[in-house]
Enzyme design. Sequence first.
Site, PDB file in Angstrom:
ATOM      1  N   HIS A 140      -8.803  41.660 -33.431  1.00 29.23           N
ATOM      2  CA  HIS A 140      -8.995  41.531 -31.983  1.00 29.23           C
ATOM      3  C   HIS A 140      -8.588  40.134 -31.526  1.00 29.23           C
ATOM      4  O   HIS A 140      -9.017  39.131 -32.100  1.00 29.23           O
ATOM      5  CB  HIS A 140     -10.462  41.790 -31.631  1.00 29.23           C
ATOM      6  CG  HIS A 140     -10.774  41.546 -30.187  1.00 29.23           C
ATOM      7  ND1 HIS A 140     -10.241  42.300 -29.168  1.00 29.23           N
ATOM      8  CD2 HIS A 140     -11.559  40.609 -29.588  1.00 29.23           C
ATOM      9  CE1 HIS A 140     -10.695  41.863 -28.004  1.00 29.23           C
ATOM     10  NE2 HIS A 140     -11.487  40.835 -28.239  1.00 29.23           N
ATOM     11  N   LYS A 161      -9.413  34.591 -23.235  1.00 28.85           N
ATOM     12  CA  LYS A 161      -8.190  34.759 -24.037  1.00 28.85           C
ATOM     13  C   LYS A 161      -7.040  35.317 -23.196  1.00 28.85           C
ATOM     14  O   LYS A 161      -5.923  34.797 -23.233  1.00 28.85           O
ATOM     15  CB  LYS A 161      -8.469  35.689 -25.225  1.00 28.85           C
ATOM     16  CG  LYS A 161      -9.534  35.199 -26.182  1.00 28.85           C
ATOM     17  CD  LYS A 161      -9.692  36.108 -27.369  1.00 28.85           C
ATOM     18  CE  LYS A 161     -10.265  37.475 -27.000  1.00 28.85           C
ATOM     19  NZ  LYS A 161     -11.633  37.391 -26.465  1.00 28.85           N
ATOM     20  N   ASP A 179      -5.352  42.220 -27.022  1.00 33.81           N
ATOM     21  CA  ASP A 179      -6.528  42.999 -27.424  1.00 33.81           C
ATOM     22  C   ASP A 179      -6.508  43.369 -28.906  1.00 33.81           C
ATOM     23  O   ASP A 179      -7.399  42.978 -29.651  1.00 33.81           O
ATOM     24  CB  ASP A 179      -6.688  44.254 -26.569  1.00 33.81           C
ATOM     25  CG  ASP A 179      -8.067  44.868 -26.732  1.00 33.81           C
ATOM     26  OD1 ASP A 179      -9.046  44.093 -26.802  1.00 33.81           O
ATOM     27  OD2 ASP A 179      -8.178  46.093 -26.816  1.00 33.81           O
ATOM     28  N   ARG A 246     -14.303  14.713 -34.125  1.00 37.46           N
ATOM     29  CA  ARG A 246     -13.223  14.236 -33.255  1.00 37.46           C
ATOM     30  C   ARG A 246     -12.038  13.727 -34.071  1.00 37.46           C
ATOM     31  O   ARG A 246     -10.949  13.543 -33.535  1.00 37.46           O
ATOM     32  CB  ARG A 246     -13.749  13.120 -32.341  1.00 37.46           C
ATOM     33  CG  ARG A 246     -14.819  13.595 -31.380  1.00 37.46           C
ATOM     34  CD  ARG A 246     -15.337  12.432 -30.542  1.00 37.46           C
ATOM     35  NE  ARG A 246     -14.300  11.863 -29.708  1.00 37.46           N
ATOM     36  CZ  ARG A 246     -14.012  12.281 -28.474  1.00 37.46           C
ATOM     37  NH1 ARG A 246     -14.686  13.297 -27.955  1.00 37.46           N
ATOM     38  NH2 ARG A 246     -13.069  11.695 -27.765  1.00 37.46           N
TER      39      ARG A 246
END
Length: 313
Positions: A140, A161, A179, A246
């Site tokens: 997916h 998305k 999808d 980071r």
Amino acid sequence: MRQTNVALLYEAQRERLALTHVSGQLDRTISVTEDRIWPADLIGHLNLIHPARLQILGAAELSWAQRQSREKIGHHLTEIINARPPAIIVADRCQPPPILCTICENADIALFTTPHPAASVIDQLRLYLSRELSEKISLHGVFMDVLGLGVFITGNSGAGKSELALELISRGHGLVADDIVEFSRIAPTVLEGRCPAMLKDFIEVRGLGILNIRTIFGETACRRKMRLRLVVHLERRLPGQTDPSRLPMHRETQEVLGVPVLRAILPVAAGRNIAVLLEAAVRSTILQLRGIDSTQEFIDRQQRMLEGEPGPD
């Protein structure tokens, strides 16, 4: 078990290889029965050690056969036929020997001829079988072509998305699938992603419904397939959730069908331009694939300056 059959192979390769069906049935199965066997192993030159392969006979094999006695050739051909190979193909514009035609006819083994060189036939059929019998998985997400790199965008429902994909398409990038994405392992370290036929060209966006990307943005906005090189995961941070490092020292990877793929996590928040961040992640990945690591360059520069060396102008 992954499988196809001789009839499908014949239909797919008949024109490309100019195959002529001489005798035998086309219903025999070509299958991968063990994980350690690659589809490319299922075809090769005439081989008595692996008689169950799809056997290719070229000019060299037939020349060798002409120098042997009829009894010896009959014995070897019987060995091969008893192993029930899916088919036998005679290449190099050669005519199949009468004894081979008779044995294949009696055993219902498909026999073909082709004018193409034996090595070329093997290469083409190995490529075909590697794709048809490859390991497959459906995942997916959204699969995109971004700057020529296959990028698989993942994230929980509502992470944005499809909206991100739509913005990337408007910036000139291409959609492969939305999808559901079908990934195939077509080589030991190569993953290829495609869109299921039902969903081809379509994308679903909350508030807009289903959009036909090819119709709206044109032919260049869609791609038929891409090689997977990067996974980008969209993540909404919850209160109190730890932020990612980071300055990560090592790139994260995600395994897909046993192949490690570079992975980047993009925190989603109001005001962040995720499309720009994703493009930057892709550019950074392209540099890393070329052996250029910006993080390591920064660390090396810092170390040189600590040791008293002058910094860059």
